[in-house]
Design an enzyme around this catalytic site. Structure first.
Site, PDB file in Angstrom:
ATOM      1  N   LYS A 112       0.828  -1.212   0.000  1.00 40.86           N
ATOM      2  CA  LYS A 112       0.000   0.000   0.000  1.00 40.86           C
ATOM      3  C   LYS A 112       0.861   1.261   0.000  1.00 40.86           C
ATOM      4  O   LYS A 112       0.659   2.164  -0.796  1.00 40.86           O
ATOM      5  CB  LYS A 112      -0.918   0.022   1.239  1.00 40.86           C
ATOM      6  CG  LYS A 112      -1.963  -1.074   1.263  1.00 40.86           C
ATOM      7  CD  LYS A 112      -2.891  -0.920   2.443  1.00 40.86           C
ATOM      8  CE  LYS A 112      -2.191  -1.116   3.783  1.00 40.86           C
ATOM      9  NZ  LYS A 112      -1.596  -2.439   3.980  1.00 40.86           N
ATOM     10  N   THR A 113       1.818   1.292   0.922  1.00 44.99           N
ATOM     11  CA  THR A 113       2.661   2.482   1.021  1.00 44.99           C
ATOM     12  C   THR A 113       3.489   2.646  -0.248  1.00 44.99           C
ATOM     13  O   THR A 113       3.687   3.745  -0.753  1.00 44.99           O
ATOM     14  CB  THR A 113       3.556   2.378   2.266  1.00 44.99           C
ATOM     15  OG1 THR A 113       2.729   2.210   3.416  1.00 44.99           O
ATOM     16  CG2 THR A 113       4.398   3.624   2.449  1.00 44.99           C
TER      17      THR A 113
ATOM     18  N   ASP B 264      -1.990   7.860   3.790  1.00 48.66           N
ATOM     19  CA  ASP B 264      -1.576   6.504   4.193  1.00 48.66           C
ATOM     20  C   ASP B 264      -2.201   6.174   5.554  1.00 48.66           C
ATOM     21  O   ASP B 264      -2.560   7.085   6.299  1.00 48.66           O
ATOM     22  CB  ASP B 264      -0.039   6.434   4.289  1.00 48.66           C
ATOM     23  CG  ASP B 264       0.478   4.985   4.226  1.00 48.66           C
ATOM     24  OD1 ASP B 264      -0.339   4.053   4.105  1.00 48.66           O
ATOM     25  OD2 ASP B 264       1.707   4.794   4.296  1.00 48.66           O
ATOM     26  N   GLU B 265      -2.324   4.898   5.875  1.00 51.93           N
ATOM     27  CA  GLU B 265      -2.865   4.451   7.171  1.00 51.93           C
ATOM     28  C   GLU B 265      -4.211   5.118   7.458  1.00 51.93           C
ATOM     29  O   GLU B 265      -4.476   5.585   8.569  1.00 51.93           O
ATOM     30  CB  GLU B 265      -1.875   4.769   8.306  1.00 51.93           C
ATOM     31  CG  GLU B 265      -0.472   4.216   8.095  1.00 51.93           C
ATOM     32  CD  GLU B 265      -0.345   2.740   8.482  1.00 51.93           C
ATOM     33  OE1 GLU B 265      -1.359   2.126   8.897  1.00 51.93           O
ATOM     34  OE2 GLU B 265       0.771   2.206   8.354  1.00 51.93           O
TER      35      GLU B 265
ATOM     36  N   GLN C  71      -5.862  -3.276  10.635  1.00 46.85           N
ATOM     37  CA  GLN C  71      -4.769  -2.639  11.364  1.00 46.85           C
ATOM     38  C   GLN C  71      -5.198  -1.352  12.052  1.00 46.85           C
ATOM     39  O   GLN C  71      -4.367  -0.503  12.374  1.00 46.85           O
ATOM     40  CB  GLN C  71      -3.606  -2.339  10.417  1.00 46.85           C
ATOM     41  CG  GLN C  71      -2.964  -3.603   9.860  1.00 46.85           C
ATOM     42  CD  GLN C  71      -1.719  -3.278   9.048  1.00 46.85           C
ATOM     43  OE1 GLN C  71      -0.699  -2.860   9.588  1.00 46.85           O
ATOM     44  NE2 GLN C  71      -1.808  -3.451   7.744  1.00 46.85           N
TER      45      GLN C  71
ATOM     46  N   ARG D  98       4.810  -7.549  11.042  1.00 44.97           N
ATOM     47  CA  ARG D  98       6.038  -6.755  10.885  1.00 44.97           C
ATOM     48  C   ARG D  98       7.209  -7.656  10.494  1.00 44.97           C
ATOM     49  O   ARG D  98       8.237  -7.197  10.019  1.00 44.97           O
ATOM     50  CB  ARG D  98       6.411  -6.014  12.189  1.00 44.97           C
ATOM     51  CG  ARG D  98       5.435  -4.986  12.714  1.00 44.97           C
ATOM     52  CD  ARG D  98       4.981  -4.028  11.674  1.00 44.97           C
ATOM     53  NE  ARG D  98       3.695  -4.443  11.120  1.00 44.97           N
ATOM     54  CZ  ARG D  98       3.200  -3.962   9.982  1.00 44.97           C
ATOM     55  NH1 ARG D  98       3.851  -3.061   9.298  1.00 44.97           N
ATOM     56  NH2 ARG D  98       2.033  -4.390   9.526  1.00 44.97           N
TER      57      ARG D  98
HETATM   58  N1  LIG Z   1       5.349  -5.543  -6.471  1.00 41.88           N
HETATM   59  C1  LIG Z   1       6.293  -5.686  -5.542  1.00 41.88           C
HETATM   60  N2  LIG Z   1       7.424  -6.343  -5.813  1.00 41.88           N
HETATM   61  C2  LIG Z   1       8.389  -6.502  -4.864  1.00 41.88           C
HETATM   62  N3  LIG Z   1       8.295  -6.047  -3.607  1.00 41.88           N
HETATM   63  C3  LIG Z   1       7.190  -5.384  -3.258  1.00 41.88           C
HETATM   64  C4  LIG Z   1       6.125  -5.162  -4.190  1.00 41.88           C
HETATM   65  N4  LIG Z   1       5.160  -4.474  -3.552  1.00 41.88           N
HETATM   66  C5  LIG Z   1       5.600  -4.265  -2.290  1.00 41.88           C
HETATM   67  N5  LIG Z   1       6.812  -4.798  -2.104  1.00 41.88           N
HETATM   68  C6  LIG Z   1       7.590  -4.806  -0.841  1.00 41.88           C
HETATM   69  O1  LIG Z   1       6.794  -5.403   0.166  1.00 41.88           O
HETATM   70  C7  LIG Z   1       7.013  -4.774   1.420  1.00 41.88           C
HETATM   71  C8  LIG Z   1       5.715  -4.261   1.983  1.00 41.88           C
HETATM   72  O2  LIG Z   1       5.268  -3.128   1.256  1.00 41.88           O
HETATM   73  P1  LIG Z   1       4.575  -1.896   1.955  1.00 41.88           P
HETATM   74  O3  LIG Z   1       5.310  -1.509   3.161  1.00 41.88           O
HETATM   75  O4  LIG Z   1       4.299  -0.875   0.909  1.00 41.88           O
HETATM   76  O5  LIG Z   1       3.203  -2.608   2.399  1.00 41.88           O
HETATM   77  P2  LIG Z   1       1.985  -1.997   3.163  1.00 41.88           P
HETATM   78  O6  LIG Z   1       0.784  -2.574   2.525  1.00 41.88           O
HETATM   79  O7  LIG Z   1       2.097  -0.539   3.205  1.00 41.88           O
HETATM   80  O8  LIG Z   1       2.168  -2.643   4.605  1.00 41.88           O
HETATM   81  P3  LIG Z   1       1.559  -2.149   6.019  1.00 41.88           P
HETATM   82  O9  LIG Z   1       0.107  -2.526   5.975  1.00 41.88           O
HETATM   83  O10 LIG Z   1       2.298  -2.935   7.029  1.00 41.88           O
HETATM   84  O11 LIG Z   1       1.769  -0.681   6.083  1.00 41.88           O
HETATM   85  C9  LIG Z   1       8.017  -3.690   1.185  1.00 41.88           C
HETATM   86  O12 LIG Z   1       9.307  -4.190   1.475  1.00 41.88           O
HETATM   87  C10 LIG Z   1       7.871  -3.420  -0.311  1.00 41.88           C
HETATM   88  O13 LIG Z   1       9.043  -2.872  -0.851  1.00 41.88           O
HETATM   89 MG   LIG Z   2       2.241   0.826   4.809  1.00 48.32          MG
END
Ligand SMILES: Nc1ncnc2c1ncn2[C@@H]1O[C@H](COP(=O)(O)OP(=O)(O)OP(=O)(O)O)[C@@H](O)[C@H]1O
Ligand SMILES: [Mg+2]
Length: 721
Positions: A35-36, A221-222, A252, A604
């Site tokens: 997402k981020t 975000d969040e 979350q 995490r």
């Molecule tokens: N398409 C992709 N290919 C490779 N790595 C990815 C891809 N998308 C995300 N990632 C990696 O996966 C991990 C999680 O991504 P991110 O932190 O953006 O998730 P999130 O959904 O924001 O998580 P959270 O809910 O914990 O905030 C990061 O290390 C990111 O770089």
């Molecule tokens: Mg995130």
């Protein structure tokens, strides 16, 4: 312009979100699904492919650290200056607005941010003035009430008291006085920042129109943890014209206790026209084992929007579960695992210890110190929260604004300069009666000879000190001023005389403040560097700690861990009453929020997860025997392996004669390791080590305020707590 690189390393669903035409968008997806990452790439895309100017972007993150990281990532992707982009937390952005439009917001130009400690101090004083009995009316309860009302967007004037409700009547009286006190002092608490920023839109249509023209896209975000005022602020700003992209995960949502509303997620599609809802289902962060455990735990919640998460990642290592004898044993276990990790050539910074409550950190910290392992507390007792730093900053606040009563009360007799409680009482009542600040009252009290000569002289000396510090501010740079403040105020001398490590640490912290002032980049030409420095200190609250760049183990509460990821995670204190927290257990919704917190914790971890609980735990001076957390049982056993160690700690039940430094009880003394004790001079602390036995035993005690000391048991007169 080639924009394809912005779409590299994204899956189809992510790419669809990043490259969609500007429109309202809600990305609803589980932990680690990117997402981020999508948000960051989306901003780059809007600038590069949709030709939006960086200053047309408004992005909201959950921490200041996340804001810095987001800016860095966009810099990397685009290689253009992004300074004009607005990226920050809700509080940071609100502050920025209020500083720019202080007049429209009805604030003095040099208004100060009031942190939660200082807020409580003001409320305590009001309770005194209203003659409220502290046992019946705890000031913390009023603080909670006031912040809760503000989070809902309600001022004292908006509150209606029904009938003769004593609770409501009392809270309202405190709230009213509190509003006046803040107004008088020119201070603004955290919740007030948001509320004022919202009112700024409502009261100034022209200003709102200006920002609605400026911003071309809003990204959040969040999103699941936005509260009512934050949501209202966004909604008014976005109006009908600015597209808004929100990303979040209902599983979350962990700030319900602070007014966050999960319902905002459902509300979003209703409030923002033609919202495109996007789901991301592939997790890129964790092994299949860790993800399986997280999915199984969260499945026990009933109030969910429902999402699936899968991974292409391998099974990975099993989750290790350790049953510790007590909290000391748990800490030792965790530190040993991290030592092993480092021996394999991994970085300490890739490991994190997560816990439910801040109070759990001390034992872990002590174990890390004993092992000589650098660590960093993220979001905990932060640099700018430390006593000596707050004192030094209070001097600077007073130099900046004499009417800041909170700052004045903090330092008028710190370090001691013969201005006793009674004198301060006289000044305070005078200020109250005449509706003036305490600073103004000081002069009048002296002039009208309301105090004995000695007290008056002490007050005059204090006034002279602040005035003389102030007279130098024009010539001195910020760090020279900070240096002058810590010296002339006597603060540094005071802590130098303090014995033990704590005093030393405080001296170092004060010196570090001068360094911080030197490194400070005052970018706003309209405000004095001092003002900007004070604002930054209050806002940032030391998210960036002194040792950020040293390779160190990361310690933090589960709440602060949101959005972060670590290859190795140790989730400690998995016990009923601790996690789920005792306070949450009365209501089903409380347990569900704790479970979401557990889901945040588990997700995490990237490669390896340790879970641990202690059969007995001393906290707040009591020994507790808690059952293992229900969340452990909710993880299917196929994912978990129990760890058995040959622990060197002998259990009291099977008491064995202790070996020096190894055993649990100090032989022939009735004192044991880990025991909380009280000393007449040094106060309370914990026994962490010993030598010898019986009448010749010496014990090492870590005192809460005085650092670590070796004492001869026979003479120390320690009282077991
Ligand atoms: N398409 C992709 N290919 C490779 N790595 C990815 C891809 N998308 C995300 N990632 C990696 O996966 C991990 C999680 O991504 P991110 O932190 O953006 O998730 P999130 O959904 O924001 O998580 P959270 O809910 O914990 O905030 C990061 O290390 C990111 O770089
Ligand atoms: Mg995130």
């Amino acid at each position: 312009m080639d924009v394809s690189h912005i779409l590299n390393d994204l899956n189809d669903a992510q790419r669809q979100a990043v490259a969609a035409p500007p429109s309202n968008m809600l990305i609803l997806a589980g932990a680690g699904s990117g997402k981020t990452r999508v948000l960051v790439h989306r901003i780059a895309w809007l600038i590069q492919a949709e030709n939006m100017a960086p200053q047309g972007i408004l992005a909201v993150t959950f921490t200041n650290k996340a804001a810095r990281e987001m800016r860095e990532r966009i810099d990397e992707l685009l290689n253009i200056p992004t300074r004009s982009m607005w990226v920050g937390t809700f509080h940071g952005l609100a502050h920025r607005l209020l500083k720019a439009h202080w007049q429209d917001a009805g604030l003095p130009q040099n208004f100060q941010i009031l942190d939660s400690d200082d807020q409580l101090r003001i409320i305590k004083r009001i309770h005194k003035e209203l003659a409220l009995d502290e046992t019946k009316w705890p000031p913390k309860q009023s603080q909670w009430f006031i912040n809760g009302q503000k989070d809902e967007g309600k001022r004292a004037a908006h509150i209606e008291v029904y009938g003769n409700d004593l609770y409501q009547k009392t809270m309202l009286a405190v709230y009213l006085q509190y509003e006046q006190a803040c107004e008088r002092q020119g201070v603004v608490d955290f919740a007030e920042l948001l509320l004022r920023a919202h009112e700024l839109w409502l009261k100034n249509p022209r200003l709102l129109a200006h920002y609605q023209q400026r911003f071309q896209h809003i990204l959040v975000d969040e999103f699941q943890d936005t509260n009512a005022v934050q949501y209202a602020w966004l909604r008014v700003l976005a109006g009908k014209q600015i597209p808004i992209a929100a990303v979040g995960d209902d599983d979350q949502s962990i700030y319900g206790w602070r007014g966050a509303k999960i319902e905002n997620i459902q509300q979003f599609a209703r409030d923002f026209a033609n919202t495109q809802v996007i789901k991301l289902e592939q997790n890129y962060r964790s092994t299949a084992t860790i993800l399986g455990a997280a999915n199984a735990v969260i499945a026990n919640n009933t109030e969910r929007l429902g999402k699936e998460l899968w991974t292409e990642g391998g099974e990975g290592e099993p989750i290790s579960l350790y049953t510790a004898f007590n909290e000391q044993d748990e800490a030792r276990f965790v530190v040993e695992r991290i030592e092993e990790w480092v021996k394999q050539g991994e970085l300490r910074a890739q490991s994190a210890i997560l816990y439910r409550s801040n109070a759990q950190s001390r034992v872990l910290e002590e174990a890390l110190i004993r092992a000589g392992m650098p660590y960093r507390i993220y979001g905990g007792q932060r640099f700018y929260d430390r006593l000596e730093i707050k004192n030094a900053l209070a001097y600077m606040r007073l130099i900046n604004n004499r009417h800041d009563d909170t700052a004045l009360e903090r330092v008028i007799n710190t370090p001691t300069r013969g201005i006793g409680g009674k004198t301060v009482d006289v000044v305070r009542s005078y200020a109250r009666e005449h509706g003036s600040s305490m600073w103004q009252a000081l002069a009048n009290v002296v002039e009208q000879k309301l105090l004995p000569a000695r007290a008056s002289n002490a007050l005059l000396a204090f006034v002279a000190l602040i005035d003389s510090l102030d007279s130098g501010t024009d010539e001195l740079s910020l760090d020279e001023l900070a240096d002058e403040v810590i010296k002339s105020s006597g603060l540094i001398e005071f802590h130098k005389k303090e014995k033990g490590e704590k005093g030393q640490a405080r001296v170092e912290n004060l010196q570090e403040l001068v360094v911080a002032a030197k490194q400070f980049d005052a970018s706003d030409e309209e405000l004095s560097p001092l003002q900007q420095f004070l604002d930054e200190a209050a806002l940032d609250a030391g998210e960036q700690q002194a040792d950020e760049y040293e390779d160190s183990v990361q310690l933090m509460t589960l709440h602060s861990a949101k959005g972060l990821e670590f290859p190795l995670v140790c989730l400690v204190g998995m016990e009923e009453n601790l996690f789920p927290h005792k306070m949450s257990m009365d209501e089903a919704s409380g347990i569900e929020e704790e479970r979401r917190l557990c889901y945040v914790g588990i997700t995490r971890a990237m490669q390896k997860l340790y879970l641990s609980y202690a059969e007995s735990r001393r906290m707040y001076g009591n020994e507790n025997f808690n059952a293992p957390s229900r969340f452990i049982r909710e993880i299917p056993t196929e994912y978990v392996e129990e760890v058995r160690l040959n622990t060197t700690i002998s259990r009291p039940a099977s008491y064995a004669p202790a070996v020096n430094g190894n055993g649990y009880d100090v032989p022939g003394t009735g004192i044991s390791l880990g025991q909380p004790v009280f000393h007449q001079i040094f106060g309370s602390g914990t026994v962490v080590n010993f030598e010898g036995q019986g009448s010749s035993a010496r014990v090492q005690v870590n005192f809460d305020d005085e650092g670590s000391k070796w004492l001869v048991l026979q003479y120390a007169n320690l009282e077991a707590l």
